[in-house]
Enzyme design. Sequence first.
Site, PDB file in Angstrom:
ATOM      1  CB  SER A   1      -0.945  -0.084   1.208  1.00 53.47           C
ATOM      2  OG  SER A   1      -1.927   0.900   1.139  1.00 53.47           O
TER       3      SER A   1
ATOM      4  CG  ASP B   1      -7.410  -2.217  -3.347  1.00 53.10           C
ATOM      5  OD1 ASP B   1      -7.957  -1.423  -2.565  1.00 53.10           O
ATOM      6  OD2 ASP B   1      -6.191  -2.418  -3.381  1.00 53.10           O
TER       7      ASP B   1
ATOM      8  CG  HIS C   1      -6.060  -1.779   0.378  1.00 47.80           C
ATOM      9  ND1 HIS C   1      -5.567  -1.365  -0.842  1.00 47.80           N
ATOM     10  CD2 HIS C   1      -5.256  -1.225   1.322  1.00 47.80           C
ATOM     11  CE1 HIS C   1      -4.510  -0.581  -0.640  1.00 47.80           C
ATOM     12  NE2 HIS C   1      -4.298  -0.482   0.659  1.00 47.80           N
TER      13      HIS C   1
HETATM   14  C1  MLT Z   1      -1.412   5.912  -0.101  1.00 44.48           C
HETATM   15  O1  MLT Z   1      -1.788   6.876   0.529  1.00 44.48           O
HETATM   16  O2  MLT Z   1      -0.233   5.635  -0.322  1.00 44.48           O
HETATM   17  C2  MLT Z   1      -2.489   5.017  -0.614  1.00 44.48           C
HETATM   18  O3  MLT Z   1      -3.709   5.676  -0.574  1.00 44.48           O
HETATM   19  C3  MLT Z   1      -2.555   3.747   0.151  1.00 44.48           C
HETATM   20  C4  MLT Z   1      -2.785   3.965   1.599  1.00 44.48           C
HETATM   21  O4  MLT Z   1      -1.833   4.105   2.329  1.00 44.48           O
HETATM   22  O5  MLT Z   1      -3.949   3.970   2.038  1.00 44.48           O
END
Ligand code: MLT
Length: 206
Positions: free
Chosen positions: A110, A160, A191
Site C-alpha cells: 500500500s 480493492d 485491499h
Molecule cells: C497511499 O496513501 O499511499 C495510498 O492511498 C494507500 C494507503 O496508504 O492507504
Amino acid sequence: MPLVNLGFEHRYLPARGDAAARPPLLLLHGTGGNESDLLPLGEELVPGAALLSPRGKVLENGMPRFFRRLAEGVFDVRDVEARAHELADFVLAAQDAYALGAKPIAVGFSNGANIAAAVLLLRPEVLGGAVLFRPMVPLEPAESPDLRGVEVFLGAARRDPVVPPAETERLERLLERAGAKVELRWVNAGHGLTPADVESAKAWLG
Ligand code: MLT
C-alpha cells in the site's frame, strides 16, 4: 536495535545461512504500520534473507506513512519526490553500514508500495527489484528512468476499494515503458494482503 539511525528509525536483521547469497529485502509498511510489521512477511518470502525495515517519517493522525497525502489516493507530489530521495539515500547508507552485498529488493504494501514505486521512478539505480502489493502511480516522472534489468512484481486485487484496477495498470505501463520487466498478478480480494498474494510473490522471488 541498530547501532546507527541512518536517517530513519529502522530494524535490520542480518541474513542467515545460505540466504546470505540472496539480496536483502527492503520492507516498506502501509499507513499506520511500523518497522516491525513486515518482518514476518519478509521471513516468509525469502527465509533467512537480510531484512531492512524503516519506519515512515510522516505522521497522519499519528499513523506513520512514507509521504504526505492530501486525501485518500491524492498525493502531495513534491513531498513524494523529496521522501523518495530521502529513502533512496537511506538505502545507500544502509548498504554501506551493513555491508550489504547486493541492491535490496523492495517489498512494499500500500503506502509502502507507492514509495517503493517512487524510488524506482526517481532513483532507478538504488533497488535491485520490487514486490509491490496494492500499488498506485505515486508520480509521473519528468523523464522516463532507465529500469532495464529491473524486475517488478505487482500484486493487485480486483475488489480493492482503495486502488482502482486502472491505476495499477497505469503503473505497469509506466514501469514497462522504462524498461522494467513487470509481472502483474490479480487476486479476487480487497485491499488487505491475502495468502494467495504471498504465495505468488514467493514463487516469483524464487
Ligand atoms: C497511499 O496513501 O499511499 C495510498 O492511498 C494507500 C494507503 O496508504 O492507504
